[in-house]
Design an enzyme around this catalytic site. Structure first.
Site, PDB file in Angstrom:
ATOM      1  N   CYS A   2       0.845  -1.187   0.000  1.00 26.54           N
ATOM      2  CA  CYS A   2       0.000   0.000   0.000  1.00 26.54           C
ATOM      3  C   CYS A   2       0.888   1.248   0.000  1.00 26.54           C
ATOM      4  O   CYS A   2       1.921   1.283   0.652  1.00 26.54           O
ATOM      5  CB  CYS A   2      -0.934   0.081   1.186  1.00 26.54           C
ATOM      6  SG  CYS A   2      -2.074  -1.287   1.304  1.00 26.54           S
ATOM      7  N   ARG A  27       4.225  -0.404  -4.651  1.00 24.66           N
ATOM      8  CA  ARG A  27       3.887  -0.894  -3.308  1.00 24.66           C
ATOM      9  C   ARG A  27       2.558  -1.647  -3.277  1.00 24.66           C
ATOM     10  O   ARG A  27       2.194  -2.237  -2.252  1.00 24.66           O
ATOM     11  CB  ARG A  27       3.804   0.273  -2.316  1.00 24.66           C
ATOM     12  CG  ARG A  27       5.095   1.030  -2.157  1.00 24.66           C
ATOM     13  CD  ARG A  27       4.921   2.158  -1.176  1.00 24.66           C
ATOM     14  NE  ARG A  27       4.643   1.668   0.158  1.00 24.66           N
ATOM     15  CZ  ARG A  27       5.556   1.343   1.056  1.00 24.66           C
ATOM     16  NH1 ARG A  27       6.821   1.480   0.763  1.00 24.66           N
ATOM     17  NH2 ARG A  27       5.213   0.903   2.238  1.00 24.66           N
ATOM     18  N   TRP A  74      -2.682  -2.728  -1.758  1.00 18.74           N
ATOM     19  CA  TRP A  74      -2.336  -4.140  -1.924  1.00 18.74           C
ATOM     20  C   TRP A  74      -3.214  -4.862  -0.898  1.00 18.74           C
ATOM     21  O   TRP A  74      -3.006  -4.750   0.304  1.00 18.74           O
ATOM     22  CB  TRP A  74      -0.855  -4.365  -1.619  1.00 18.74           C
ATOM     23  CG  TRP A  74      -0.405  -5.772  -1.880  1.00 18.74           C
ATOM     24  CD1 TRP A  74      -0.041  -6.319  -3.071  1.00 18.74           C
ATOM     25  CD2 TRP A  74      -0.257  -6.810  -0.906  1.00 18.74           C
ATOM     26  NE1 TRP A  74       0.314  -7.638  -2.903  1.00 18.74           N
ATOM     27  CE2 TRP A  74       0.190  -7.961  -1.595  1.00 18.74           C
ATOM     28  CE3 TRP A  74      -0.474  -6.901   0.476  1.00 18.74           C
ATOM     29  CZ2 TRP A  74       0.439  -9.179  -0.944  1.00 18.74           C
ATOM     30  CZ3 TRP A  74      -0.226  -8.107   1.114  1.00 18.74           C
ATOM     31  CH2 TRP A  74       0.226  -9.227   0.403  1.00 18.74           C
ATOM     32  N   ASN A  99      -1.851   2.252   5.736  1.00 16.91           N
ATOM     33  CA  ASN A  99      -0.971   1.169   5.291  1.00 16.91           C
ATOM     34  C   ASN A  99      -0.634   0.340   6.526  1.00 16.91           C
ATOM     35  O   ASN A  99      -0.269   0.897   7.551  1.00 16.91           O
ATOM     36  CB  ASN A  99       0.290   1.803   4.671  1.00 16.91           C
ATOM     37  CG  ASN A  99       1.427   0.828   4.433  1.00 16.91           C
ATOM     38  OD1 ASN A  99       2.576   1.211   4.429  1.00 16.91           O
ATOM     39  ND2 ASN A  99       1.120  -0.429   4.229  1.00 16.91           N
ATOM     40  N   GLY A 100      -0.781  -0.989   6.427  1.00 19.20           N
ATOM     41  CA  GLY A 100      -0.498  -1.841   7.579  1.00 19.20           C
ATOM     42  C   GLY A 100      -1.677  -2.755   7.847  1.00 19.20           C
ATOM     43  O   GLY A 100      -2.563  -2.907   7.002  1.00 19.20           O
ATOM     44  N   GLU A 484      17.818 -17.984  -6.315  1.00 21.00           N
ATOM     45  CA  GLU A 484      17.410 -16.635  -6.708  1.00 21.00           C
ATOM     46  C   GLU A 484      16.928 -16.623  -8.164  1.00 21.00           C
ATOM     47  O   GLU A 484      15.939 -15.969  -8.494  1.00 21.00           O
ATOM     48  CB  GLU A 484      18.598 -15.679  -6.486  1.00 21.00           C
ATOM     49  CG  GLU A 484      18.390 -14.264  -6.941  1.00 21.00           C
ATOM     50  CD  GLU A 484      17.210 -13.537  -6.289  1.00 21.00           C
ATOM     51  OE1 GLU A 484      16.635 -14.030  -5.313  1.00 21.00           O
ATOM     52  OE2 GLU A 484      16.849 -12.468  -6.809  1.00 21.00           O
ATOM     53  N   LYS A 488      13.216 -15.470  -9.348  1.00 23.25           N
ATOM     54  CA  LYS A 488      12.995 -14.424 -10.362  1.00 23.25           C
ATOM     55  C   LYS A 488      12.061 -14.940 -11.438  1.00 23.25           C
ATOM     56  O   LYS A 488      11.123 -14.266 -11.839  1.00 23.25           O
ATOM     57  CB  LYS A 488      14.312 -14.004 -11.033  1.00 23.25           C
ATOM     58  CG  LYS A 488      15.247 -13.068 -10.338  1.00 23.25           C
ATOM     59  CD  LYS A 488      14.794 -11.695 -10.045  1.00 23.25           C
ATOM     60  CE  LYS A 488      14.040 -11.646  -8.751  1.00 23.25           C
ATOM     61  NZ  LYS A 488      14.767 -11.268  -7.568  1.00 23.25           N
ATOM     62  N   GLU A 491       8.433 -15.318 -10.158  1.00 25.20           N
ATOM     63  CA  GLU A 491       7.674 -14.118  -9.796  1.00 25.20           C
ATOM     64  C   GLU A 491       7.318 -13.235 -10.985  1.00 25.20           C
ATOM     65  O   GLU A 491       6.282 -12.598 -10.966  1.00 25.20           O
ATOM     66  CB  GLU A 491       8.328 -13.324  -8.658  1.00 25.20           C
ATOM     67  CG  GLU A 491       9.627 -12.675  -8.942  1.00 25.20           C
ATOM     68  CD  GLU A 491      10.246 -12.014  -7.710  1.00 25.20           C
ATOM     69  OE1 GLU A 491       9.529 -11.590  -6.803  1.00 25.20           O
ATOM     70  OE2 GLU A 491      11.479 -11.926  -7.676  1.00 25.20           O
ATOM     71  N   HIS A 507      18.309 -37.628  -5.400  1.00 23.11           N
ATOM     72  CA  HIS A 507      17.546 -37.976  -4.189  1.00 23.11           C
ATOM     73  C   HIS A 507      16.063 -37.650  -4.356  1.00 23.11           C
ATOM     74  O   HIS A 507      15.339 -37.606  -3.375  1.00 23.11           O
ATOM     75  CB  HIS A 507      18.142 -37.245  -2.977  1.00 23.11           C
ATOM     76  CG  HIS A 507      19.566 -37.630  -2.725  1.00 23.11           C
ATOM     77  ND1 HIS A 507      19.929 -38.883  -2.279  1.00 23.11           N
ATOM     78  CD2 HIS A 507      20.730 -36.961  -2.925  1.00 23.11           C
ATOM     79  CE1 HIS A 507      21.249 -38.951  -2.194  1.00 23.11           C
ATOM     80  NE2 HIS A 507      21.753 -37.798  -2.579  1.00 23.11           N
ATOM     81  N   LYS A 606       6.137  -4.384  -3.610  1.00 19.10           N
ATOM     82  CA  LYS A 606       7.571  -4.246  -3.392  1.00 19.10           C
ATOM     83  C   LYS A 606       7.961  -4.369  -1.921  1.00 19.10           C
ATOM     84  O   LYS A 606       8.768  -5.190  -1.548  1.00 19.10           O
ATOM     85  CB  LYS A 606       8.016  -2.896  -3.941  1.00 19.10           C
ATOM     86  CG  LYS A 606       9.495  -2.640  -3.825  1.00 19.10           C
ATOM     87  CD  LYS A 606      10.222  -3.270  -4.965  1.00 19.10           C
ATOM     88  CE  LYS A 606      11.716  -3.202  -4.820  1.00 19.10           C
ATOM     89  NZ  LYS A 606      12.375  -4.312  -5.489  1.00 19.10           N
TER      90      LYS A 606
HETATM   91  C1  F6R Z   1      11.958 -10.802  -4.795  1.00 15.39           C
HETATM   92  C2  F6R Z   1      11.852  -9.778  -3.800  1.00 15.39           C
HETATM   93  C3  F6R Z   1      11.434 -10.158  -2.434  1.00 15.39           C
HETATM   94  C4  F6R Z   1      12.182  -9.318  -1.395  1.00 15.39           C
HETATM   95  C5  F6R Z   1      11.639  -9.607   0.016  1.00 15.39           C
HETATM   96  C6  F6R Z   1      12.414  -8.865   1.084  1.00 15.39           C
HETATM   97  O1  F6R Z   1      12.388 -10.316  -6.028  1.00 15.39           O
HETATM   98  O2  F6R Z   1      12.058  -8.624  -4.082  1.00 15.39           O
HETATM   99  O3  F6R Z   1      11.606 -11.514  -2.207  1.00 15.39           O
HETATM  100  O4  F6R Z   1      13.536  -9.608  -1.473  1.00 15.39           O
HETATM  101  O5  F6R Z   1      10.292  -9.238   0.071  1.00 15.39           O
HETATM  102  O6  F6R Z   1      12.367  -7.499   0.885  1.00 15.39           O
HETATM  103  P1  F6R Z   1      13.429  -6.536   1.565  1.00 15.39           P
HETATM  104  O7  F6R Z   1      14.749  -6.847   0.961  1.00 15.39           O
HETATM  105  O8  F6R Z   1      12.952  -5.155   1.238  1.00 15.39           O
HETATM  106  O9  F6R Z   1      13.396  -6.829   3.034  1.00 15.39           O
END
Ligand code: F6R
Length: 611
Positions: A2, A27, A74, A99-100, A484, A488, A491, A507, A606
């Site tokens: 949000c 966000r 969000w 927000n929250g 990672e 990527k 997502e 395994h 984000k």
């Molecule tokens: C994936 C991604 C998330 C963040 C996670 C932690 O691409 O961006 O997995 O890495 O939400 O976020 P931060 O680093 O802001 O604590």
């Protein structure tokens, strides 16, 4: 999670609010809304969907006024509908954006309903609007700040709030606890609030950060702040450090691609001023860091998502180069577990945003039980940085694409610097430190060379566009890189991807391998290469198609069913940083081919400020 924007000014603020929402859309982007005081009444406009839908509606139904609040959502409580979009109102005279998450909203809602307050949404936020209206009705002086103080005292959970009232149309009241909120100090005759500085760079580059529990009153000409105890406090006004163009897409099609391409430059920025004559400058961690590092006996890393993957790589470095034990755990588990923290534990949190609810909660949970806390973070004024004993900034600049890219590689650089700082105090040879520092100086150039693989990776991506699943394999520090890579891909392209240490294949996961399962591998020329090659044979023998990023094409030969792209040679410590880039590009191109919303993938946001 949000985004909030608010403004009080002597000029119309609608466009400022909409532009702020566009910049905060990373966000959350499932619905948006705005409330404005037009001199006679509070007007509200809300739409399901992205901020553009709200903008389109505003073009047809213009709102004007110098006091307003806006929100991009969000969804947590209630579906992403117009009725659940913020701002929420109690009657016609009070509007709130939030927000929250309000954890005790159910009993509060039941109580308000019993008193006759009508609810028109499924959100937790609507209780705040009614609680405020009830509080204002009880107060003869109708003081909005006093009402916000009384109501926030009843709320459990996390919140950042923006509130406006038709009865006090000269002011915007803000409060925060557990969710980020910053005040934008206007250049004259106006002031602002937002979840993130980026939203306000259009109007100011001067900011004031609210502390936990603060409440603020903003008018056109003044900003007053009270702390959780109700005492007036003054916070410094801080100048925004990054250029204002950092938040623009420039000529790139997506923020994600721009941020992938920025990596040579931001890695350089993360190293800048932190090494000299081939040695690490320990002062980068703060004056008292050396004395703390001397006493460290083990490191506990806590983080989420991509930042957690960075932590997994740091474990290999810390144990190999410093020789002290290192545990790594996702924050959402760590915070609720009875953890054993031996004496001399350094708590190392990693976070791009510095506002991730689980990581922050983990810090707060064990802060008093560890030797010290160190935050690796990309946002200087963030809660994580403010609440940690030590911090090291990743100078990646704003990361707008929801999928983390440059934040990850700069976290790795910062973690390698942390390894050197601890190593120096725990027996790492000076020659090794010098070698790694020298290698780090070469890294931006190598990253630039790795980016030259882009056209070939775009070609390679075609093989994935029609696939439902993919497997990512790596060994050693390259295993978290494979994790990672899989994250990527899933997502942003919505392809189901899993990662395994290559040695685990037989395994179980080998059962999944057939010609429909592309297998991506990161295979630098290192001690583990022969073992990895044996694992790759296991895949080929089952008809699996291999996509290999290799340190040496002589070692892993391209053939039918095996595509190989050669990545520049690099020292073993830096392999995980360099090999991340091709995997980022692969996911990006697959997502573009699939036509997904690369920068704002479905269901995600984000900064995860709710748990
Ligand atoms: C994936 C991604 C998330 C963040 C996670 C932690 O691409 O961006 O997995 O890495 O939400 O976020 P931060 O680093 O802001 O604590």
């Amino acid at each position: 999670m949000c985004g909030i924007v608010g403004a009080v000014g002597q000029r119309p603020v609608m466009e400022i609010l909409l532009e702020g929402l566009r910049r905060l859309e990373y966000r959350g982007y499932d619905s948006a809304g705005v409330a404005l005081w037009n001199g006679e009444q509070l007007q509200r406009l809300r739409r399901a969907g992205k901020v553009q839908a709200l903008s389109d509606a505003a073009a047809e139904q213009p709102l004007a006024g110098g006091l307003g609040i806006a929100h991009t959502r969000w969804a947590t409580h209630g579906k992403p509908t117009e009725g659940n979009a913020h701002p929420h109102m109690s009657g016609e005279r009070l509007a709130v954006v939030h927000n929250g998450i309000i954890e005790n909203f159910e009993p509060l809602k039941a109580q308000l309903q019993a008193e006759g307050y009508p609810f028109s949404s499924d959100t937790d936020t609507e209780v705040i609007a009614h609680l405020l209206a009830r509080e204002l009705a009880r107060q003869p002086q109708h003081d909005l700040v006093a009402a916000v103080a009384a109501v926030t005292g009843q709320l459990e959970g996390a919140f950042a709030l923006g509130v406006i009232s038709a009865d006090q149309p000269d002011q915007l009241v803000a409060a925060r606890k557990g969710s980020p909120l910053v005040i934008g100090v206007g250049l004259g005759g106006e002031n602002f609030i937002a979840s993130d500085q980026l939203a306000l760079l259009q109007v100011t580059d001067r900011f004031m950060f609210l502390a936990e529990g603060d409440i603020a009153r903003l008018t056109c000409d003044a900003i007053q702040v009270w702390n959780a105890a109700g005492e007036p406090v003054e916070h410094p006004v801080v100048q925004y450090e990054h250029g204002t163009s950092a938040a623009d897409k420039g000529t790139f099609k997506h923020y994600m691609l721009k941020e992938i391409y920025e990596q040579p430059e931001v890695v350089k920025a993360t190293l800048a001023g932190r090494t000299s004559n081939g040695r690490l400058l320990e002062q980068a961690f703060g004056a008292e860091a050396g004395a703390i590092f001397d006493q460290v006996r083990q490191v506990q890393i806590v983080a989420c998502g991509t930042s957690y993957h960075a932590g997994l790589i740091a474990k290999y470095w810390l144990e190999e180069l410093v020789g002290i034990p290192c545990m790594v755990e996702v924050a959402s588990e760590f915070r609720y577990r009875k953890v054993v923290l031996p004496q001399g534990t350094l708590l190392l949190t990693i976070s791009q945003s510095g506002e991730t609810a689980d990581t922050l909660a983990a810090l707060r949970e064990v802060k008093e039980r560890v030797l010290a806390s160190l935050a690796i973070c990309n946002v200087p004024g963030s809660s994580l940085v403010r609440e940690s004993d030590l911090s090291l900034m990743t100078n990646a600049g704003p990361e707008i694409g929801v999928a983390s890219t440059k934040a990850f590689t700069t976290q790795l650089v910062a973690l390698l610097l942390t390894t050197l700082a601890l190593g120096r105090r725990h027996g790492l040879a000076e020659a090794d430190e010098q070698r790694i520092v020298t290698d780090l100086q070469q890294l931006p150039q190598l990253l630039q060379q790795a980016l030259e693989l882009d056209p070939a990776i775009r070609q390679m991506a075609q093989a994935f566009a029609e696939k439902q699943h993919a497997l990512f394999l790596g060994r050693g520090t390259l295993y978290p890189v494979a994790m990672e890579g899989a994250l990527k891909l899933k997502e942003i392209s919505y392809i189901h991807a899993e990662s395994y240490p290559a040695g685990e294949l037989k395994h179980g996961p080998l059962a999944l391998v057939d010609k429909e399962m592309p297998v991506v591998t990161v295979a630098p020329r290192n001690d583990m290469l022969d073992k990895l090659k044996a694992n790759l044979q296991e895949v080929r023998a089952r008809g699996g198609e291999l996509f290999v990023f290799a340190g040496c094409a002589q070692e892993v030969k391209p053939e039918s069913g095996v595509q190989v792209l050669e990545v520049p040679q690099v020292s073993s410590e830096l392999e995980p940083i360099l090999y991340t880039l091709p995997l980022q590009l692969l996911s990006y191109h697959v997502a573009v081919l699939k036509g997904t919303d690369v920068d704002q993938p479905r269901n995600l946001a984000k900064s995860v400020t709710v748990e």
